[in-house]
Every structure is written in C-alpha cells, then in structure tokens.
Write a protein that holds these residues in place. Structure first.
Motif, short mmCIF file in Angstrom:
data_model
loop_
_atom_site.label_atom_id
_atom_site.label_comp_id
_atom_site.label_asym_id
_atom_site.label_seq_id
_atom_site.Cartn_x
_atom_site.Cartn_y
_atom_site.Cartn_z
N LYS A 1 31.77 37.78 46.64
CA LYS A 1 31.53 39.20 46.36
C LYS A 1 32.69 39.78 45.56
O LYS A 1 33.85 39.37 45.75
CB LYS A 1 31.36 39.97 47.67
CG LYS A 1 30.07 39.61 48.41
CD LYS A 1 29.84 40.58 49.56
CE LYS A 1 28.46 40.34 50.18
NZ LYS A 1 28.21 41.25 51.31
N LEU A 2 32.35 40.73 44.70
CA LEU A 2 33.37 41.41 43.91
C LEU A 2 34.00 42.52 44.76
O LEU A 2 33.30 43.39 45.27
CB LEU A 2 32.75 42.01 42.64
CG LEU A 2 33.73 42.58 41.61
CD1 LEU A 2 34.63 41.48 41.04
CD2 LEU A 2 32.98 43.28 40.49
N VAL A 3 35.32 42.45 44.92
CA VAL A 3 36.03 43.43 45.75
C VAL A 3 37.21 43.99 44.98
O VAL A 3 37.60 43.47 43.93
CB VAL A 3 36.53 42.79 47.07
CG1 VAL A 3 35.37 42.23 47.88
CG2 VAL A 3 37.59 41.71 46.80
N GLY A 4 37.79 45.03 45.55
CA GLY A 4 39.03 45.57 45.03
C GLY A 4 40.20 45.06 45.85
O GLY A 4 40.07 44.83 47.06
N LEU A 5 41.33 44.86 45.19
CA LEU A 5 42.57 44.45 45.86
C LEU A 5 43.68 45.41 45.45
O LEU A 5 43.85 45.70 44.26
CB LEU A 5 42.96 43.03 45.46
CG LEU A 5 41.98 41.90 45.79
CD1 LEU A 5 42.47 40.59 45.19
CD2 LEU A 5 41.79 41.75 47.30
N MET B 1 40.47 43.42 40.52
CA MET B 1 39.13 43.09 40.99
C MET B 1 39.08 41.57 41.11
O MET B 1 39.69 40.86 40.32
CB MET B 1 38.04 43.59 40.03
CG MET B 1 37.85 45.10 40.09
SD MET B 1 36.26 45.67 39.41
CE MET B 1 36.59 45.59 37.67
N ALA B 2 38.35 41.09 42.13
CA ALA B 2 38.30 39.65 42.37
C ALA B 2 36.99 39.29 43.04
O ALA B 2 36.43 40.09 43.81
CB ALA B 2 39.46 39.22 43.25
N TYR B 3 36.50 38.10 42.74
CA TYR B 3 35.39 37.53 43.50
C TYR B 3 35.98 36.74 44.65
O TYR B 3 36.82 35.85 44.44
CB TYR B 3 34.54 36.62 42.62
CG TYR B 3 33.61 37.37 41.69
CD1 TYR B 3 32.50 38.06 42.20
CD2 TYR B 3 33.82 37.40 40.31
CE1 TYR B 3 31.65 38.76 41.37
CE2 TYR B 3 32.97 38.10 39.47
CZ TYR B 3 31.88 38.78 40.01
OH TYR B 3 31.04 39.47 39.19
N VAL B 4 35.57 37.08 45.88
CA VAL B 4 36.08 36.38 47.06
C VAL B 4 34.92 35.92 47.93
O VAL B 4 33.82 36.49 47.88
CB VAL B 4 37.05 37.26 47.90
CG1 VAL B 4 38.23 37.71 47.06
CG2 VAL B 4 36.32 38.46 48.51
N ASP B 5 35.16 34.90 48.76
CA ASP B 5 34.14 34.44 49.70
C ASP B 5 33.69 35.61 50.57
O ASP B 5 34.51 36.44 50.98
CB ASP B 5 34.70 33.33 50.59
CG ASP B 5 35.03 32.06 49.80
OD1 ASP B 5 34.59 31.96 48.63
OD2 ASP B 5 35.73 31.19 50.34
N ALA B 6 32.39 35.64 50.86
CA ALA B 6 31.80 36.78 51.58
C ALA B 6 32.52 37.05 52.90
O ALA B 6 32.63 38.21 53.32
CB ALA B 6 30.32 36.53 51.82
N PHE C 1 35.52 37.16 53.54
CA PHE C 1 36.78 37.89 53.35
C PHE C 1 36.57 39.19 52.55
O PHE C 1 37.54 39.81 52.13
CB PHE C 1 37.80 37.01 52.64
CG PHE C 1 38.18 35.78 53.41
CD1 PHE C 1 39.24 35.80 54.30
CD2 PHE C 1 37.45 34.59 53.27
CE1 PHE C 1 39.59 34.66 55.02
CE2 PHE C 1 37.80 33.46 53.98
CZ PHE C 1 38.87 33.49 54.88
N ALA C 2 35.32 39.59 52.36
CA ALA C 2 35.02 40.69 51.44
C ALA C 2 35.03 42.06 52.11
O ALA C 2 35.03 43.08 51.41
CB ALA C 2 33.66 40.46 50.77
N ALA C 3 35.03 42.13 53.43
CA ALA C 3 34.98 43.43 54.10
C ALA C 3 36.29 44.20 53.87
O ALA C 3 37.38 43.63 53.99
CB ALA C 3 34.74 43.25 55.59
N PRO C 4 36.19 45.50 53.54
CA PRO C 4 37.41 46.30 53.38
C PRO C 4 38.28 46.21 54.64
O PRO C 4 37.77 46.26 55.76
CB PRO C 4 36.87 47.72 53.18
CG PRO C 4 35.51 47.53 52.58
CD PRO C 4 34.97 46.28 53.23
N GLY C 5 39.56 46.03 54.41
CA GLY C 5 40.48 45.95 55.54
C GLY C 5 40.72 44.54 56.06
O GLY C 5 41.52 44.36 56.99
N VAL D 1 39.75 46.33 49.47
CA VAL D 1 39.12 47.65 49.50
C VAL D 1 37.77 47.60 48.80
O VAL D 1 37.50 46.71 48.00
CB VAL D 1 40.01 48.73 48.84
CG1 VAL D 1 41.35 48.85 49.55
CG2 VAL D 1 40.21 48.43 47.35
N ALA D 2 36.94 48.60 49.11
CA ALA D 2 35.67 48.74 48.40
C ALA D 2 35.92 49.32 47.02
O ALA D 2 36.85 50.11 46.82
CB ALA D 2 34.73 49.64 49.20
#
Length: 371
Positions: free
Chosen positions: A290-294, A333-338, A340-344, A362-363
């Motif tokens: 999933k694409l997430v914010g870091l 922005m990064a694609y990470v394994d699902a 580890f994708a939850a904010p926090g 982060v979202a």
C-alpha cells in the motif's frame, strides 16, 4: 547522438528572470528562479506562476470520440459532461499503467487528453494504435498550446483582475473557454499542488503576453514565478502520484491504490479489462503493498528507491522523498507491505545508505488546504 531539449515559448523570459534551467522529459524547463523553499511557501500562502508547456495535449474528435476514449482508457469518458474534466489512466493489455491523464470535454464530439511530458509520445502512439474501427480522429496538438498555471489561495483574486470569465461557476475538474488579459484561453481548474488554482491553455504566441499580465496582476498579491522543483514538493505534500515514481507499467491502478478510476460498469470492452478484473480480485483477497506517507523523526532525506525496513527486513520502497517546507521535516511516499501500512505502525524505518532512520507511518496526504 543526443537531441537538443525542446524549448517552451517562454524560454527567453525564464532566462531573463535568472531561472536555473534543467532538462526535464526532453524539455528545457525552469527548475527554480531563486529559493525553491520561498517558491513553495508562496504557493501555500499566496500564489505562484508556473510554465507547464511541457505537458502533452492530444485532441480526439468525431462522432465516436467518447466511445473510443472509453475503450482506450480505463474511465467512462461517455459520462463526462461538456466543460468538465476527468482524471483517468491508460494501461497496457496486462493492466500496467502507461500514464495518468486528464481528459477535458471541449464540445459534443471534441476531447482534449493531457498526458505527462515524458509519456506524451507513448500515449499518442497508443491512442493512434487503438482508434481503428472507431469514427474518431486522434491529433497531436502538443505544438498548438502553451500552458501556464496560477496556483495558491490568492489565485482567484489574481485571475479576476484579468478575466471576466465566470470563475466562481468554474468547478474543480472543469474547464471553460474565455479571454484572459486579452488572450483567448481554455481556463481549467484541476491543479497539482494541493491548492486552488487555474491552468491556462493558450496559443504559444500569446504565452509571454499572458505571463507578463499575470505577473503584473499578481504583484499586489505576492505572486512569484515558480519552477518544477517546488511543484514536486507541493504535489508530494498533497499526496499526488507522479508517473515514474508512484505509477509505472509494473503497477496496475489497483496496485497503486487508485482502482476507483477503473470503471468496469461502462458499456463495451476496454483495453486491459480482463487483467484489471484479475488485479481487482487479487487486491481484495490479498492486498498488495500500500502507498503510505512517511515522516522523518530525524533530518536525513529519503529518496526514491531507498528500502523501507522493519524488524530487520525490507518491507517496501520509497517512491518519492523530499524535505517538506510546510511540515519542516523530511517526508516520503512509499509502497509498504499491507501489515505495516496502518498509520502509527511502530518500528518502521528507511535504510539511508546503511543506517535505518526511524519514520512515522501516516495516511496521505501530508497536507490538505483549508476550504
């Protein structure tokens, strides 16, 4: 033998303003004029003026133009109203993303497809190759337009000083023909900065006249010229994907978290339908990365391609990273394994040249303007 980069109609003007120029997708474009941080902050708080003439305009006309575009692209172009615009994508048969696009409906049987600069020829070739059997024509209009953009909270006030077009009635993702500073233009409102703003498609010979008029009208509002460098940090803060970073032929729209742009319910077949249906089913049963914010806890800046790590394992990859002038910290922005994708999610870091720097998940987006 290398080809000389293409020049926009504003090239001499950019150089007279002292712009730092760079080769971008085969075009010589302004990277910055002075401080990219100042340019970024101007767009967030006042207004910035951009030359985006490197974007690729392709006109599609004919009685079956809508049916053709609905076949060639993943969206349902038949439902786009006159004067409206639609964000969509063009994919390969295997569902891989060729480019993300904006399609404007200019008339009953006339559409303008706007492609990213680096993909314009590829998109043109794909559309030309897919139009057989449809009563429609595909025309390369890249040389017919210059594209200027006024972005930022002061942009409506600046535009109202130079046009009597109905800007208040111009919705987000829409376009209308009008006259701006005496220049005929297609006035659009789509944006790529996270701020309100307007894009002006004009004939190249009118570009300098329009730039100067907007500069004069914008002076009391703090408008300054802005380059591609701050455009990238602005879109990154706004969580907007960039082709070649968050979007590639190795990803389907579902892999990129943008499955909503694929309209399976539209009439008729479309290129990539079968592969995309399989991708949608995969995404439902076993979510892809999933694409997430870091957001960095330290000061080191992550860059595209850096591994994202947790528990001593690689769990993803950075697609875009930069210092955020608005947040005052490096972001990515990064694609990470699902998993580890939850904010926090704790324990996530970025491997920056052998050191695992801690990052907060982060979202997206990082920044959202106040309406």
């Amino acid at each position: 033998m290398s080809t000389a980069p293409r020049l926009t109609a504003l090239d001499a003007l950019h150089r007279s303003l002292g712009a730092t120029m760079t080769d971008f997708a085969g075009w010589d474009m302004p990277l910055r004029y002075a401080s990219e941080r100042d340019e970024h902050n101007a767009v967030r708080t006042r207004a910035g003026l951009f030359d985006l003439s490197h974007m690729g305009e392709i006109t599609v006309t004919g009685p079956e133009a809508a049916a053709f575009l609905s076949y060639a692209l993943v969206g349902n172009i038949a439902t786009v109203g006159n004067g409206r615009a639609r964000y969509t994508m063009i994919v390969q048969e295997d569902g891989g993303i060729v480019d993300d696009l904006i399609v404007y409906r200019l008339g009953e049987t006339e559409y303008m497809v706007v492609a990213n600069a680096g993909n314009a020829q590829i998109v043109l070739d794909a559309l030309t190759g897919r139009v057989g059997g449809f009563d429609a024509d595909v025309r390369d209009d890249r040389d017919a337009y210059a594209l200027l953009a006024v972005q930022g909270p002061e942009s409506p006030a600046i535009m109202k000083a130079v046009t009597d077009a109905d800007l208040d009635g111009l919705k987000y993702y829409a376009g209308l023909p009008g006259t701006v500073a005496g220049v005929p233009a297609l006035i659009a409102r789509t944006g790529y900065t996270g701020e309100d703003g307007f894009e002006l498609f004009v004939a190249p010979e009118h570009a300098e006249q329009l730039w100067r008029a907007l500069t004069e009208a914008g002076a009391p509002h703090g408008l300054i010229p802005c380059g591609l460098s701050c455009r990238d940090t602005l879109r990154l803060e706004a969580g907007m994907p960039l082709y070649g970073h968050e979007l590639t032929t190795a990803l389907t729209p579902f892999d990129a978290g943008l499955g909503r742009v694929v309209k399976f319910e539209k009439e008729g077949d479309f290129v990539g339908r079968e592969a995309l249906q399989a991708a949608a089913e995969r995404a439902e049963s076993a979510p892809p990365r999933k694409l997430v914010g870091l957001i960095a806890e330290g000061r080191r800046v992550p860059r595209a391609g850096f591994p994202v790590v947790a528990d001593g394992k690689v769990i993803g990859e950075v697609t875009s990273g930069a210092p955020s002038p608005t947040l005052g910290k490096p972001i990515a922005m990064a694609y990470v394994d699902a998993a580890f994708a939850a904010p926090g999610t704790e324990g996530v870091g970025v491997d920056i040249r052998g050191t695992h720097e801690p990052y907060e998940v982060v979202a997206l987006p990082f920044y959202k303007r106040q309406k």
